[in-house]
Design an enzyme around this catalytic site. Structure first.
Site, PDB file in Angstrom:
ATOM      1  CB  SER A  31      48.078-101.916 -40.287  1.00 26.25           C
ATOM      2  OG  SER A  31      48.623-102.066 -41.585  1.00 26.25           O
ATOM      3  CE  LYS A  39      49.957 -99.136 -43.048  1.00 28.38           C
ATOM      4  NZ  LYS A  39      49.704-100.530 -43.470  1.00 28.38           N
ATOM      5  CB  SER A  98      47.292-103.639 -43.942  1.00 30.43           C
ATOM      6  OG  SER A  98      47.554-104.347 -42.745  1.00 30.43           O
TER       7      SER A  98
END
Ligand SMILES: [Mg+2]
Ligand SMILES: [Zn+2]
Lengths: 490, 99, 490
Positions: free
Chosen positions: C151, C76, C175
């Site tokens: 996310s 990420k 997330s």
């Protein structure tokens, strides 16, 4: 109307540690810009703080010296405001649960010791430094250096109990002496290692409610504190005397121009939005840390000062000067020959401190060159009147420059000291024989010619005799001479 | 509760976040909606102490010394929007002073 | 072995092949960038940055006899890396290059993994759909009109379509688990403090935890084993050693799983309710026991979370100010430089949350919002503790719905926030949670369930997930189950 002055101080002390408060960067003054920085103290994304154990230990040591209550659990909190020298735009500080609370620092008030009550002491991090803006093409820009960002600070807040600018100065002087004494800070105000803000208010004499206060910032020397607070007292008194009201404000003291400037700040600038820093666990002060601080707490400067005065019988002034630094007072205690603290103190206060001053060196540099035992040997010879004044001074000058005890030094420099009784007594007798008339005058009760006889003996000794010793021997011999005469006359 | 436009503007100022005038009302309305929702917490009996952190029982403090992460001088300012001679450059803070 | 054969393999088998020298680390890393995987990336947009030479370099450097040797990993984009930009899905970081690797990234590299690039995300991890990325949304590989969740949508989608067998995300309120559920992969949020946060760009520091995406339970266990270690650079880490997850395949005999059916009585998609029933049945068949009870509705957790996470975020994101790095709006005055750099650099959702968090901490509202939420958090921690006194793990939905359409919730913040209603509690309580895919629903979209356990129950969670994984392979009930992305075999 007569006004009573009420002042509270907020002091920041930079701690002497190897690394910063929350990262491993060196805590040094004067490095090239932005060379003592890392992801943590530069506020880079993803970096996390870790509290420095020695900084906490220093804080606990100060807390122990001042008799503060130490919280078992204290909390680091974020104090939030935007400023370009603050990398994260929040300062890691402490808020509602500080490390230390209460306690007091003694100062002298009206000739007696008075404890100045403290509100709290907490740990926090320093900000970087931004410089005055300079021209860059068509713009003005400030340079920012983050070397200081993250340096460990203690914030110490007093209750509003100080009564005059002089007391503020006394407080800061005492605080500086203490932090140096404990070895937790160099307390050099020039280098910003000790800084101070003052909250000042006036109230009608004899009343209790506090007046409206103003905050003075930038008081960066002890003189500056005195002058800034004096100016603010005058300003507030003028407003109040004219029937006006003081408005709450922050003022900057401009030391160069010796005047105060009002900071026009918007109200929300003070909404710091404190909350516990989730990156740092609750700071639990273990029994080990507590014991460490207790055991490391030395005899404190004010206690030692009192002991020097009351037990060692030093004059109050001497006791104060000699306990100005821990090294000096330690040195005094180890260099004074048997009970001769007054003599040792005199030599330290006049000669050693002068040497340090002239050489721009510290007392510890003196003691490195002249270990206390060596100086004690010297002082013992002085006390025994074995070294005449000029020679004592000469030997003193050699001490920090050369090796060897006093005898070695004298021998190396070919100086003969005619100070022993065995050498002097024959000279005394010879002079008495040569000046029988003068001796008779002295014996008849005239004091003046006595000095003449001393001078003659000194001359005979080539100036190497100690006058006090000559006087002592001369009086002995005169007394001995009078006795037979008296016998003869009877 | 409704957050006023003025309050939204004050918060934006505090957060140093420019919000165009035209957006203030919408921002205020969206924040109000979430704050109203948060009022649900009033339904809970909250006699509990506020949680401070998942604190380790006695987290070891950092040993005072270098940790090998201090940056080389060029790297420290390498990402700066403006830098010169090892310094970061910023426009001046308007120090609002009255003599 | 060809790329075609490699791209759907498990991390374990890739590492085995690399260790045995049957495939090179570089070939393993490149497999995902060749057809057929590569054609998915064009539509899905899971990657924010990658480049071939960086991949080749990383593959060459990777140790070849380690747990994850040659395993390609997508990170990420809020995990700091020295060899790829780190943008957090935001414009405000500009061209920023981290001078350091996050601790978890360094650990992956030491274990032989090859970082192949950075994955898309909602800006600063604020969002549940990856639509709030400043660089365009990621799409769900199962239905390009739908979101992958967020996310950590990029890493989740990348694991789903086969770019990599393993990816790291971050989970502040779900997330990792929510996008894992939307994309039909496993998503583990470990116990708070088990994986280092150093180098994870902070959103809500007391809630953030690095999480693991994989298609195989054994791969999650391997990655956890590599990553869950004490990091001296993260002071918020949990004490003691991480739990041993080598028992991930030990079965669930005697396991008591909580069944808080009140939570899905309404407002939860039928497909998810069915997945829960199926999962419960499978667990029981494998020897576990169902323990029904009522649990605190998730809306309280959502309310608590959106005050605390935003409060912390408003502070964590203060450092993005255009002074030391990142985007700087041109201005001659610092105040407007701050306001415009931040106003233009941050996207709408981040601005919204910074404002909300600033409000929750501001003078006059701190107690009403921030402090009240912290009290509620204590209450939530207790509720979980009480539940785990009755069961070993809890079975519940990961999300209230299957993957929703792009644009469906972008203008309704509250609706978006409520998509995290089942995941947020674990972050508030600091406990581990695992999203487990349950095959495709009738709509063709992945369905999933979530397992929660008390702190350090990762081994239990993995054992339960493994039981579901094993059953899933033989259970052919859901339509479309054999499609390309569901439960890929070895
Ligand atoms: Mg302070
Ligand atoms: Zn540093």
């Amino acid at each position: 109307m007569a006004w009573e002055v009420v002042i509270g101080l907020e002091c920041h002390v930079q701690l002497k540690t190897r690394s910063k408060m929350f990262c491993g960067c060196p805590n040094t003054f004067g490095a090239e810009p932005n060379t003592n920085v890392c992801p943590v103290c530069l506020g880079l994304p993803g970096a996390l703080p870790r509290a420095n154990r020695v900084a906490i230990a220093h804080a606990l040591l100060l807390g122990s010296a001042l008799g503060c209550r130490v919280r078992e659990e204290s909390v680091f909190a974020r104090k939030q405001y935007f400023y370009p020298d603050m990398p994260k735009n929040y300062q890691i500080s402490q808020y509602d649960r500080p490390l230390c609370e209460g306690g007091e620092l003694p100062i002298e008030r009206d000739g007696v010791r008075a404890g100045i009550a403290l509100t709290r002491i907490h740990c926090e991090e320093d900000a970087g430094k931004s410089f005055h803006p300079e021209r860059h093409g068509d713009r003005r820009l400030s340079r920012v250096d983050f070397n200081r960002a993250g340096v460990p600070l203690l914030e110490l807040v007093t209750e509003p109990v100080l009564r005059s600018p002089a007391e503020c100065a006394a407080f800061l002087t005492a605080l500086r002496r203490l932090v140096r004494w404990l070895g937790i800070s160099d307390g050099d105000m020039e280098k910003g290692q000790l800084r101070c803000d003052a909250n000042v208010s006036l109230r009608p004499t004899g009343t209790t409610p506090l007046g409206i206060k103003t905050e003075l910032k930038n008081l960066n020397t002890i003189k500056g504190v005195e002058r800034g607070v004096t100016a603010e007292i005058a300003r507030q008194a003028a407003i109040l005397d004219a029937g006006g009201r003081v408005t709450q404000a922050t003022l900057l003291f401009d030391a160069d121009r010796d005047r105060l400037a009002l900071m026009r700040t918007k109200e929300q600038a003070h909404d710091y939005r404190y909350f516990p820093d989730p990156d740092l666990p609750v700071l639990r002060v273990s029994e080990a840390l507590r014991a460490e601080a207790r055991n490391a707490t030395p005899e404190l400067p004010w206690a030692r000062e009192a002991r020097f005065r009351d037990v060692l019988q030093l004059p109050a002034y001497d006791a104060a000067v000699l306990t100005d630094s821990r090294e000096l007072s330690d040195y005094l205690e180890s260099c004074a020959p048997n009970g001769q603290h007054k003599l040792a103190g005199n030599w330290l206060m006049t000669e050693v401190l002068r040497w340090a001053n002239e050489q721009g060196r510290s007392v510890s540099e003196w003691s490195a060159r002249v270990p206390a035992e060596r100086f004690r040997d010297f002082l013992a010879r002085v006390a025994a009147r074995e070294l005449p004044g000029p020679i004592a001074k000469q030997v003193f000058a050699w001490l920090p420059e050369e090796d060897g005890d006093v005898a070695t030094l004298l021998e190396r420099h070919g100086v003969k000291v005619a100070s022993g009784e065995a050498t002097l007594r024959p000279l005394v007798r010879a002079v008495m024989a040569e000046h029988a008339t003068v001796v008779a005058q002295v014996l008849a009760g005239e004091e003046r010619p006595f000095g003449f006889l001393v001078g003659q003996v000194m001359k005979k000794s080539g100036g190497q005799a100690v006058p006090q010793e000559v006087q002592r021997l001369l009086r002995e011999e005169l007394a001995a001479g009078r006795a037979p005469e008296a016998g003869r006359g009877s | 509760m409704a957050l006023s436009r003025a309050e939204a503007a004050r918060i934006a100022e505090l957060a140093r976040l420019h919000v165009p005038e035209a957006e203030l009302d919408r921002v205020a309305a969206q924040l109000s909606q979430v704050l109203d929702f948060a009022a649900a917490l009033n339904e809970l009996q909250l006699g509990d102490e506020p949680l401070t952190a998942f604190a380790p029982a006695d987290a070891p403090l950092r040993i005072d010394g270098p940790d090998g992460r201090t940056l080389d001088a060029e790297i420290a300012t390498a990402n700066a929007p403006e830098a010169e001679a090892g310094f970061f450059l910023v426009p001046p803070v308007v120090e609002d002073l009255e003599p | 072995m060809t790329a075609v054969e490699t791209w759907r393999r498990s991390a374990r088998s890739v590492a085995e092949e690399v260790r045995a020298g049957r495939i090179t680390a570089e070939a393993a890393a490149e497999a995902g960038f060749e057809i057929p995987a590569a054609r998915w990336e064009r539509d899905v947009h899971a990657i924010l940055s990658t480049d071939r030479s960086a991949r080749a370099h990383a593959a060459a450097e990777a140790p070849k006899q380690a747990v994850l040797s040659g395993v390609p990993v997508l990170l990420k984009d809020n995990l700091c890396t020295v060899d790829h930009p780190t943008t957090c899905g935001s414009r405000i970081l500009g061209e920023w290059r981290s001078p350091y690797d996050a601790t978890v990234v360094a650990r992956l590299r030491q274990a032989g993994a090859v970082v192949v690039g950075k994955g898309n995300m909602d800006e600063f991890a604020m969002g549940s759909s990856t639509e709030f990325s400043a660089f365009g949304p990621t799409r769900n590989p199962y239905d390009l009109a739908r979101v992958p969740g967020g996310s950590s949508g990029g890493p989740a989608a990348a694991v789903a379509y086969g770019l990599v067998p393993l990816a790291l995300g971050s989970d502040t309120g779900g997330s990792v688990r929510q996008p894992a559920a939307f994309c039909g992969v496993l998503g583990l949020k470990p116990t708070y403090g088990r994986l280092s946060r150093y180098g994870l760009v902070a959103f809500g520091s007391s809630l953030d935890q690095v999480g693991i995406f994989a298609r195989h339970v054994g791969d999650v266990a391997d990655a956890y084993r590599v990553l869950a270690h004490r990091d001296p650079f993260d002071a918020s880490m949990r004490e003691g050693g991480a739990p041993d997850v080598s028992t991930w395949d030990a079965g669930v005999k005697g396991l008591r799983f909580g069944w808080p059916a009140n939570l899905w009585r309404e407002g939860v998609d039928q497909a998810i309710v069915e997945a829960l029933e199926r999962a419960a049945g499978w667990l029981e068949r494998a020897g576990a026991q169902r323990v029904p009870f009522e649990f605190l509705p998730g809306t309280f957790a959502v309310a608590t979370y959106y005050l605390l996470a935003t409060a912390e975020a408003s502070s964590n994101l203060a450092r993005f100010d255009g002074v030391r790095y990142g985007f700087r709006a041109r201005s001659d005055e610092l105040g407007s430089l701050y306001a415009h750099s931040r106003g233009e650099g941050f996207g709408p959702e981040v601005r919204r949350r910074i404002l909300l968090g600033t409000y929750a901490l501001s003078a006059g509202y701190h107690d009403e919002y921030y402090l009240k939420a912290q009290r509620a958090r204590t209450r939530i921690v207790r509720e979980y503790a009480a539940a785990f006194a009755r069961c070993d793990v809890m079975l519940l939905p990961a999300t209230p719905s299957l993957a929703f359409k792009l644009g469906e919730k972008t203008d309704d913040p509250l609706a978006m926030y409520l998509s995290d209603v089942f995941t947020i509690g674990a972050n508030l309580a600091g406990i581990p949670g695992l999203s487990v895919p349950m095959g495709l629903a009738a709509s063709g979209l992945p369905s999933a369930v979530q397992l929660l356990g008390p702190a350090d129950s990762e081994p239990r969670l993995l054992q339960a997930a493994r039981a579901l994984e094993a059953e899933g392979r033989s259970d052919k009930i859901p339509r479309g189950y054999e499609r390309e992305f569901a439960w890929p075999g070895k």
